[in-house]
Design a protein around this motif. Structure first.
Motif, PDB file in Angstrom:
ATOM      1  N   TYR A   5       0.850  -1.181   0.000  1.00  0.00           N
ATOM      2  CA  TYR A   5       0.000   0.000   0.000  1.00  0.00           C
ATOM      3  C   TYR A   5       0.891   1.237   0.000  1.00  0.00           C
ATOM      4  O   TYR A   5       2.062   1.168   0.363  1.00  0.00           O
ATOM      5  N   VAL A   7       0.675   5.762   0.702  1.00  0.00           N
ATOM      6  CA  VAL A   7      -0.055   7.012   0.948  1.00  0.00           C
ATOM      7  C   VAL A   7       0.877   8.171   0.644  1.00  0.00           C
ATOM      8  O   VAL A   7       2.094   8.072   0.807  1.00  0.00           O
ATOM      9  N   ASN A  71      -1.685   6.927   9.320  1.00  0.00           N
ATOM     10  CA  ASN A  71      -2.774   5.972   9.555  1.00  0.00           C
ATOM     11  C   ASN A  71      -4.120   6.552   9.122  1.00  0.00           C
ATOM     12  O   ASN A  71      -4.959   5.846   8.562  1.00  0.00           O
ATOM     13  N   PHE A  74      -4.144   6.441   5.353  1.00  0.00           N
ATOM     14  CA  PHE A  74      -4.257   5.035   4.984  1.00  0.00           C
ATOM     15  C   PHE A  74      -5.701   4.556   5.143  1.00  0.00           C
ATOM     16  O   PHE A  74      -6.256   3.915   4.255  1.00  0.00           O
ATOM     17  N   TYR A  78      -7.874   3.120   2.089  1.00  0.00           N
ATOM     18  CA  TYR A  78      -8.055   1.666   1.997  1.00  0.00           C
ATOM     19  C   TYR A  78      -9.186   1.130   2.878  1.00  0.00           C
ATOM     20  O   TYR A  78      -9.444  -0.072   2.884  1.00  0.00           O
ATOM     21  N   ILE A 146       3.472   0.815   2.795  1.00  0.00           N
ATOM     22  CA  ILE A 146       3.019  -0.004   3.910  1.00  0.00           C
ATOM     23  C   ILE A 146       2.908  -1.443   3.417  1.00  0.00           C
ATOM     24  O   ILE A 146       2.297  -1.706   2.375  1.00  0.00           O
TER      25      ILE A 146
END
Length: 174
Positions: A5, A7, A71, A74, A78, A146
């Motif tokens: 992942y 960001v 976070n 993220f 997602y 990530i």
């Protein structure tokens, strides 16, 4: 293929530049880091937090707050959140003389790693890619990758002399 992942836009460009300059000037860097258990091919590293020990109070506060932003971005992108327990916060710095090897951050199956690109300027011709298993990712200022911590990965240094250190931030989350 492993799931990786990413960001972006977590840090404003002008803030990334200031952070980079402050990181460069921090006297806590250790010149003898390495990417595997062998003590060869060292490069500069800096431990901020490990095993519930804060080793640099000011940077710990900054990177703890930065993790909350990562976070949040993220989760928005997602639709799930990362584990909230930070096991460690490390930084490393590489130049064209740095050599690293593939490694895993931990073998814990539910742990996640975040690798953040902290150098404010970068040109793709400089190299500096991040390899995660069989995937290759370009180094992009302010971008955070990530992935599961047990995946083998390697962040390579620049392929030539450049006017910057290739600094990355690494979190391990459980």
């Amino acid at each position: 293929m492993s799931t990786v992942y990413s960001v972006e836009n977590v840090i404003l460009k002008q803030d990334l530049r200031k952070t980079y300059e402050l990181l460069k000037d921090t006297p806590a860097w250790n010149l003898n880091w390495f990417s595997t258990d062998r003590n060869s091919n060292t490069f500069p590293g800096f431990t901020v937090f490990v095993e519930n020990q804060i080793l640099h109070q000011a940077w710990h506060g900054y990177f703890d707050a930065l993790f909350q932003n990562i976070n949040c971005k993220f989760s928005e992108k997602y639709n799930f959140t990362l584990p909230s327990n930070i096991e460690r916060i490390h930084l490393n710095s590489k130049n064209d003389m740095s050599f690293t090897e593939f490694h895993c951050d931990t073998t814990l199956p539910n742990a996640y790693s975040i690798v953040g690109c902290m150098t404010p300027e970068w040109d793709d011709h400089w190299g500096g890619e991040l390899y995660i298993e069989d995937q290759k990712f370009s180094y992009e200022p302010g971008k955070f990758f990530i992935f599961k911590s047990h995946l083998r990965h390697n962040g390579v240094g620049p392929n030539r002399q450049i006017p910057y250190w290739r600094i990355t931030l690494n979190y391990v989350l459980t």
